[in-house]
Design a protein around this motif. Sequence first.
Motif, PDB file in Angstrom:
ATOM      1  N   TYR A  76       0.882  -1.174   0.000  1.00 50.66           N
ATOM      2  CA  TYR A  76       0.000   0.000   0.000  1.00 50.66           C
ATOM      3  C   TYR A  76       0.914   1.217   0.000  1.00 50.66           C
ATOM      4  O   TYR A  76       1.864   1.281   0.790  1.00 50.66           O
ATOM      5  CB  TYR A  76      -0.852  -0.042   1.266  1.00 50.66           C
ATOM      6  CG  TYR A  76      -1.868   1.066   1.496  1.00 50.66           C
ATOM      7  CD1 TYR A  76      -3.225   0.778   1.484  1.00 50.66           C
ATOM      8  CD2 TYR A  76      -1.486   2.371   1.802  1.00 50.66           C
ATOM      9  CE1 TYR A  76      -4.168   1.765   1.754  1.00 50.66           C
ATOM     10  CE2 TYR A  76      -2.422   3.363   2.054  1.00 50.66           C
ATOM     11  CZ  TYR A  76      -3.764   3.051   2.034  1.00 50.66           C
ATOM     12  OH  TYR A  76      -4.711   4.020   2.305  1.00 50.66           O
ATOM     13  N   PHE A  77       0.653   2.182  -0.885  1.00 49.10           N
ATOM     14  CA  PHE A  77       1.484   3.376  -0.874  1.00 49.10           C
ATOM     15  C   PHE A  77       0.678   4.593  -1.298  1.00 49.10           C
ATOM     16  O   PHE A  77      -0.405   4.473  -1.877  1.00 49.10           O
ATOM     17  CB  PHE A  77       2.719   3.197  -1.764  1.00 49.10           C
ATOM     18  CG  PHE A  77       2.463   3.326  -3.243  1.00 49.10           C
ATOM     19  CD1 PHE A  77       2.734   4.515  -3.903  1.00 49.10           C
ATOM     20  CD2 PHE A  77       1.969   2.259  -3.979  1.00 49.10           C
ATOM     21  CE1 PHE A  77       2.513   4.646  -5.272  1.00 49.10           C
ATOM     22  CE2 PHE A  77       1.740   2.375  -5.346  1.00 49.10           C
ATOM     23  CZ  PHE A  77       2.015   3.576  -5.991  1.00 49.10           C
ATOM     24  N   THR A  78       1.231   5.753  -1.001  1.00 52.85           N
ATOM     25  CA  THR A  78       0.620   7.023  -1.368  1.00 52.85           C
ATOM     26  C   THR A  78       1.265   7.516  -2.655  1.00 52.85           C
ATOM     27  O   THR A  78       2.463   7.789  -2.679  1.00 52.85           O
ATOM     28  CB  THR A  78       0.796   8.060  -0.251  1.00 52.85           C
ATOM     29  OG1 THR A  78       0.248   7.533   0.963  1.00 52.85           O
ATOM     30  CG2 THR A  78       0.088   9.360  -0.585  1.00 52.85           C
ATOM     31  N   SER A  79       0.473   7.617  -3.713  1.00 52.29           N
ATOM     32  CA  SER A  79       0.954   8.109  -5.000  1.00 52.29           C
ATOM     33  C   SER A  79       0.753   9.620  -5.077  1.00 52.29           C
ATOM     34  O   SER A  79       0.340  10.264  -4.109  1.00 52.29           O
ATOM     35  CB  SER A  79       0.200   7.411  -6.127  1.00 52.29           C
ATOM     36  OG  SER A  79      -1.105   7.958  -6.267  1.00 52.29           O
ATOM     37  N   ALA A  80       1.019  10.184  -6.245  1.00 53.11           N
ATOM     38  CA  ALA A  80       0.827  11.621  -6.424  1.00 53.11           C
ATOM     39  C   ALA A  80      -0.637  12.018  -6.342  1.00 53.11           C
ATOM     40  O   ALA A  80      -0.959  13.175  -6.061  1.00 53.11           O
ATOM     41  CB  ALA A  80       1.405  12.058  -7.766  1.00 53.11           C
ATOM     42  N   SER A  81      -1.544  11.055  -6.586  1.00 55.80           N
ATOM     43  CA  SER A  81      -2.963  11.407  -6.664  1.00 55.80           C
ATOM     44  C   SER A  81      -3.846  10.703  -5.641  1.00 55.80           C
ATOM     45  O   SER A  81      -4.951  11.177  -5.366  1.00 55.80           O
ATOM     46  CB  SER A  81      -3.496  11.079  -8.059  1.00 55.80           C
ATOM     47  OG  SER A  81      -3.321   9.699  -8.350  1.00 55.80           O
ATOM     48  N   MET A 113      -2.272  14.922   3.767  1.00 53.97           N
ATOM     49  CA  MET A 113      -1.007  15.116   4.473  1.00 53.97           C
ATOM     50  C   MET A 113      -0.936  14.256   5.731  1.00 53.97           C
ATOM     51  O   MET A 113       0.148  14.010   6.266  1.00 53.97           O
ATOM     52  CB  MET A 113      -0.843  16.594   4.853  1.00 53.97           C
ATOM     53  CG  MET A 113      -0.660  17.511   3.646  1.00 53.97           C
ATOM     54  SD  MET A 113       0.842  17.151   2.705  1.00 53.97           S
ATOM     55  CE  MET A 113       2.093  17.613   3.913  1.00 53.97           C
ATOM     56  N   ILE A 114      -2.096  13.811   6.208  1.00 54.41           N
ATOM     57  CA  ILE A 114      -2.174  12.967   7.403  1.00 54.41           C
ATOM     58  C   ILE A 114      -3.220  11.873   7.164  1.00 54.41           C
ATOM     59  O   ILE A 114      -3.996  11.934   6.219  1.00 54.41           O
ATOM     60  CB  ILE A 114      -2.568  13.792   8.653  1.00 54.41           C
ATOM     61  CG1 ILE A 114      -3.874  14.574   8.401  1.00 54.41           C
ATOM     62  CG2 ILE A 114      -1.441  14.728   9.059  1.00 54.41           C
ATOM     63  CD1 ILE A 114      -4.415  15.295   9.607  1.00 54.41           C
ATOM     64  N   SER A 161      -7.880  10.791   5.815  1.00 56.77           N
ATOM     65  CA  SER A 161      -7.019  11.765   5.124  1.00 56.77           C
ATOM     66  C   SER A 161      -7.203  13.191   5.636  1.00 56.77           C
ATOM     67  O   SER A 161      -6.969  14.149   4.910  1.00 56.77           O
ATOM     68  CB  SER A 161      -7.239  11.709   3.604  1.00 56.77           C
ATOM     69  OG  SER A 161      -8.537  12.095   3.227  1.00 56.77           O
ATOM     70  N   GLY A 162      -7.622  13.318   6.893  1.00 58.14           N
ATOM     71  CA  GLY A 162      -7.843  14.638   7.473  1.00 58.14           C
ATOM     72  C   GLY A 162      -9.200  15.231   7.169  1.00 58.14           C
ATOM     73  O   GLY A 162      -9.512  16.334   7.623  1.00 58.14           O
ATOM     74  N   GLN A 163     -10.046  14.508   6.411  1.00 56.96           N
ATOM     75  CA  GLN A 163     -11.410  14.950   6.107  1.00 56.96           C
ATOM     76  C   GLN A 163     -12.375  14.081   6.918  1.00 56.96           C
ATOM     77  O   GLN A 163     -12.803  13.023   6.471  1.00 56.96           O
ATOM     78  CB  GLN A 163     -11.682  14.798   4.616  1.00 56.96           C
ATOM     79  CG  GLN A 163     -10.714  15.542   3.741  1.00 56.96           C
ATOM     80  CD  GLN A 163     -10.974  15.300   2.262  1.00 56.96           C
ATOM     81  OE1 GLN A 163     -11.998  15.742   1.712  1.00 56.96           O
ATOM     82  NE2 GLN A 163     -10.072  14.598   1.611  1.00 56.96           N
TER      83      GLN A 163
END
Length: 252
Positions: free
Chosen positions: A5-10, A43-44, A65-67
Motif C-alpha cells: 500500500y502506498f501514497t501516490s501523487a494522486s 497530508m495525514i 485523510s484529514g477529512q
Amino acid sequence: MVYAYFTSASDNRVVRMLYDADRPAGEQLGAPDTVFRGIPKGMIHNGGRIAFGPDRMLYVGTGESGQQGLSQDKESLGGKILRLTPEGEPAAGNPFPDSPVYSYGHRNVQGLAWDAKQRLFAAEFGQNTWDELNAIVPGGNYGWPEAEGRSGDAKYRDPVAQWHTDEASPSGVAYAGGSMWLAGLRGQRLWRVPLKGTAASADPQAFLEGKYGRLRTVVAVGGDKLWVTTSNTDGRGTPKKGDDRILELKVS
C-alpha cells in the motif's frame, strides 16, 4: 506475489509484484501492477495496513485523510476497512452490495489481525484522547468523528480496549497466546490485551516501555514468538546505535 500500500501523487493505492527468490539481486522486475486505486490521500491519516485474512481475502485499512466526514460516508473509501479479492474486486459477502467497504467510522486504521477463531481486530489512532483496539464486525460503525473511544451510544461499536494517545499510538497488531499484542509508536511500548471472546479479560499490560523507542509492527511467527519492528528513524523518533531493528520476543 508481494502486496504493498502506498501514497501516490494522486491517491492511496494497493499494488502487487512478483517475488522470485532466484532472481539476481538488482535485476529490475518492471513496475508493480495496480490492484486497487482511488483511496483518498492527505497530508495525514493515510492508513496503510494491509493483510490477507483466513478467508484469503485482502483487508485494507484506510484513514480519513484529514477529512473527518469521509469516515461516516459509506460511499467513500476513506476511514474504512476494505475487503477485496486478491485481484482488487469487492469480495463476495461484503455487507454493502457491490462495495469494498467492510466497516466504517474509522479515523486512521493502523493494524489488522485475526484471533484463533478467525475474528478480525484492528488498531486505530485517536485524535487527542483515546486510541483504540476494536473487534471488527461486517458493516460495523466505529463512530469517528462522532465518537472517540467508548461512547456508550448503541449506534457505534465501542472499542475492546482504549489508551490515552501518549501511551499508545497503536500501529501493528498480532494475536498470540490468547492475547492481542499492539506495537506503540508514541507510547514506545508493547501492549498486551488478554481476550475472552472479543472482550478484554483483564486490563492491558505494557512491556518494553521506553526500552527500544517507537514500535511500529508486531507479527506472530509461530510457537511462543513475536517479531517487533522499531521505528526510530522515521523522522519522529530519537535513533540510537543499531536502529532500526527487528526484535524477537517470547510470549507466555
